[in-house]
Design a protein around this motif. Structure first.
Motif, mmCIF file in Angstrom:
data_model
loop_
_atom_site.group_PDB
_atom_site.id
_atom_site.type_symbol
_atom_site.label_atom_id
_atom_site.label_comp_id
_atom_site.label_asym_id
_atom_site.label_seq_id
_atom_site.Cartn_x
_atom_site.Cartn_y
_atom_site.Cartn_z
ATOM 1 N N GLU A 92 32.460 28.830 1.243
ATOM 2 C CA GLU A 92 33.755 29.508 1.412
ATOM 3 C C GLU A 92 33.907 29.857 2.884
ATOM 4 O OE1 GLU A 92 34.074 33.652 0.597
ATOM 5 O OE2 GLU A 92 32.535 33.766 2.132
ATOM 6 N N GLU A 125 28.740 22.348 -7.835
ATOM 7 C CA GLU A 125 29.280 22.623 -9.169
ATOM 8 C C GLU A 125 29.104 21.408 -10.059
ATOM 9 O OE1 GLU A 125 31.597 25.314 -9.808
ATOM 10 O OE2 GLU A 125 32.773 25.580 -7.968
ATOM 11 N N GLU A 141 42.129 35.546 6.943
ATOM 12 C CA GLU A 141 41.350 36.779 6.968
ATOM 13 C C GLU A 141 42.013 37.674 8.021
ATOM 14 O OE1 GLU A 141 39.202 36.697 4.596
ATOM 15 O OE2 GLU A 141 38.752 34.563 4.405
ATOM 16 N N TYR A 275 34.214 42.398 -2.466
ATOM 17 C CA TYR A 275 35.537 43.013 -2.631
ATOM 18 C C TYR A 275 35.490 44.495 -2.971
ATOM 19 C CZ TYR A 275 37.324 38.236 -2.815
ATOM 20 O OH TYR A 275 37.643 36.939 -2.528
HETATM 21 P P1 HAM Z 1 37.250 31.712 -4.482
HETATM 22 O O1 HAM Z 1 37.939 32.334 -5.643
HETATM 23 O O2 HAM Z 1 35.826 31.389 -4.624
HETATM 24 O O3 HAM Z 1 37.454 32.701 -3.253
HETATM 25 O O4 HAM Z 1 38.018 30.392 -4.048
HETATM 26 C C1 HAM Z 1 39.387 30.399 -3.715
HETATM 27 C C2 HAM Z 1 40.078 29.152 -4.260
HETATM 28 O O5 HAM Z 1 39.413 27.967 -3.811
HETATM 29 C C3 HAM Z 1 40.054 29.043 -5.774
HETATM 30 O O6 HAM Z 1 41.074 29.815 -6.363
HETATM 31 C C4 HAM Z 1 40.301 27.545 -5.962
HETATM 32 O O7 HAM Z 1 41.682 27.226 -5.819
HETATM 33 C C5 HAM Z 1 39.536 26.956 -4.799
HETATM 34 N N1 HAM Z 1 38.198 26.521 -5.257
HETATM 35 C C6 HAM Z 1 37.076 27.272 -5.350
HETATM 36 N N2 HAM Z 1 36.046 26.525 -5.794
HETATM 37 C C7 HAM Z 1 36.531 25.277 -5.975
HETATM 38 C C8 HAM Z 1 35.951 24.034 -6.424
HETATM 39 N N3 HAM Z 1 34.658 23.921 -6.745
HETATM 40 N N4 HAM Z 1 36.758 22.934 -6.512
HETATM 41 C C9 HAM Z 1 38.064 23.013 -6.171
HETATM 42 N N5 HAM Z 1 38.659 24.146 -5.732
HETATM 43 C C10 HAM Z 1 37.912 25.262 -5.648
HETATM 44 C C11 HAM Z 1 36.980 32.490 -2.008
HETATM 45 O O8 HAM Z 1 36.545 31.424 -1.633
HETATM 46 C C12 HAM Z 1 37.185 33.671 -1.084
HETATM 47 N N6 HAM Z 1 36.544 33.365 0.185
HETATM 48 C C13 HAM Z 1 38.654 34.002 -0.914
HETATM 49 C C14 HAM Z 1 38.904 35.115 0.054
HETATM 50 C C15 HAM Z 1 39.257 35.004 1.351
HETATM 51 N N7 HAM Z 1 38.763 36.407 -0.208
HETATM 52 C C16 HAM Z 1 39.025 37.112 0.890
HETATM 53 N N8 HAM Z 1 39.317 36.265 1.840
#
Ligand code: HAM
Length: 433
Positions: A92, A125, A141, A275
């Protein structure tokens, strides 16, 4: 025949017919992000493994099961003890952005750093629709003392919604909850653990483990009996302090001011440890089981926890692949060429090749057939390229220093002096702009 090598599972090639759509999504998003005052940051695709464990949480699913570690020890500098822990591909963006914020002392330069990123993330995954091992996020951010405002929580959510609106996505839902302050969260996790102890046998095996390790995840488990057990607890918002409740009310009021609709979801907890206060997810029923288009929230403790100043932060990330799945079919026609150059005889090819260069340096999109081919086949290529003008160089043209310019739309053609091409070019460009 030599064995073909296939692409790793859970990754994909973005071929030209699709990359046009990706470019449009990215351009659209950049435009919106910049209007909201965000500036782009680019960080490495891999970081020290400890960065992710310390930010997302040792017990989070991502750190426990999905980290893609780089096993080549030669990457590590044996004289640097910090490199012992190894490196991982970034799962991420948030942790890397916070690391960079701290390392580059951005807090000394500005009161609020509004940063955005667009790029690949990696998680080990089990691949399925909408769940990949290499996927892409558009994220923001907002970090710094200036981020401590419920207005910014609302603006960050509005920004995610506006990006999706601009991409013509419909039928998505913004789901919202608050985890309360760091203290609220801590005492709630203790209370929750105590409340769940007598019901352990009613929980799924994963949740039985979660009670000790990551108790909030029991709240968003999709298993029926887990849901029923949580319902019986009658949780409400008693665990929130008066300040946290007031903060959340202000966030919701600000969303209403912006006309952003939302649904409150007390079960929304998010799977990452960092969070507190506002958490949100944007879901779309068209996506099936992996229904989150994006998610985010406030993380007021993370910068300090990673050795930085005591400043607040809030952000989100949208998944580009999931946006593309939920988007109405986009126009993926490539941009047509401006000119296609045809050489009728092999000896005209040199002139054609030179002219092609003049056209391109003059700012036009131009191409030709690099191998001698029949006129018919070259005309077919010209047609396919969508070029409104075709330059034809035959024997006569070479002898007279001219070129035949065919207007493909009108079906007309004129002769131009080869050295007048510059002026012709200016005329065409004027017409284009
Ligand atoms: P997250 O919920 O892990 O949050 O990922 C955010 C979005 O990335 C998900 O809602 C989805 O659309 C996409 N995503 C995550 N994993 C996958 C995957 N394996 N394949 C396809 N799409 C995926 C974060 O990553 C946090 N860093 C968000 C954040 C930013 N919070 C605060 N700042």
């Amino acid at each position: 025949m030599a064995e073909k090598i296939s692409i790793p599972r859970g990754t994909s090639d973005i071929l030209p017919a699709e990359s046009v759509v990706w470019q449009r999504v990215e351009e659209q998003a950049r435009g919106t992000l910049e209007r909201y005052g965000y500036r782009e940051i680019r960080t490495p695709l891999f970081e020290r493994t400890g960065l992710f464990a310390r930010s997302m949480g040792e017990t989070s699913d991502v750190v426990q099961k999905q980290m893609l570690n780089l096993s080549r020890t030669h990457l590590e500098d044996p004289s640097d003890p910090k490199e012992k822990e190894g490196f991982s591909l970034r799962p991420e963006g948030t942790a890397s952005i916070v690391r960079s914020y701290i390392e580059n002392n951005l807090d000394k330069q500005e009161n609020l750093s509004k940063l955005y990123y667009i790029g690949a993330m990696f998680r080990g995954e089990r691949p399925q629709k909408g769940r990949l091992r290499q996927f892409h996020q558009i994220g923001v951010e907002a970090i710094g003392p200036g981020s401590a405002s419920p207005l910014l929580d609302a603006e960050v959510m509005a920004l995610a919604v506006r990006i999706l609106n601009a991409l013509k996505l419909k039928d998505f839902e913004l789901r919202l909850n608050t985890l309360g302050s760091v203290q609220d969260k801590e005492s709630f996790s203790k209370t929750l653990r105590k409340m769940l102890q007598p019901h352990l046998k009613d929980l799924c095996p994963d949740c039985q483990q979660r009670v000790e390790r990551n108790v909030f995840r029991v709240l968003d488990c999709k298993n029926k009996t887990c849901r029923a057990t949580v319902d019986k607890l009658g949780l409400g918002d008693k665990h929130l302090s008066a300040e946290s409740r007031e903060y959340f009310t202000k966030v919701k009021e600000a969303l209403e001011l912006l006309g952003i609709s939302y649904v409150e979801d007390p079960r929304l907890v998010r799977g990452l440890d960092y969070y507190n206060h506002t958490v949100f997810e944007i879901t779309s029923p068209s996506l099936g089981s992996q229904d989150a288009l994006g998610a985010g929230g406030r993380y007021n403790n993370l910068v300090r926890q990673l050795g930085g100043p005591d400043v607040d932060a809030v952000g989100f990330a949208l998944g580009i692949e999931r946006i593309l799945l939920a988007m109405p079919a986009a126009d993926n026609a490539p941009r047509p060429l401006d000119v296609f150059v045809i050489a009728l005889k092999e000896d005209a090819q040199r002139t054609a090749f030179e002219m092609l260069d003049v056209l391109r340096r003059g700012g036009l999109r131009a191409d030709m057939s690099y191998r001698p081919a029949s006129v018919k086949s070259q005309m077919r290529q010209a047609d396919k390229s969508g070029a409104p003008h075709v330059f034809i160089l035959g024997e006569d043209e070479i002898q007279n220093g001219t070129v035949t310019v065919k207007d493909m739309r009108e079906g007309t053609q004129i002769q131009e002096k080869q050295d007048h091409i510059g002026q012709w070019l200016v005329k065409v460009k004027e017409r284009q702009s």
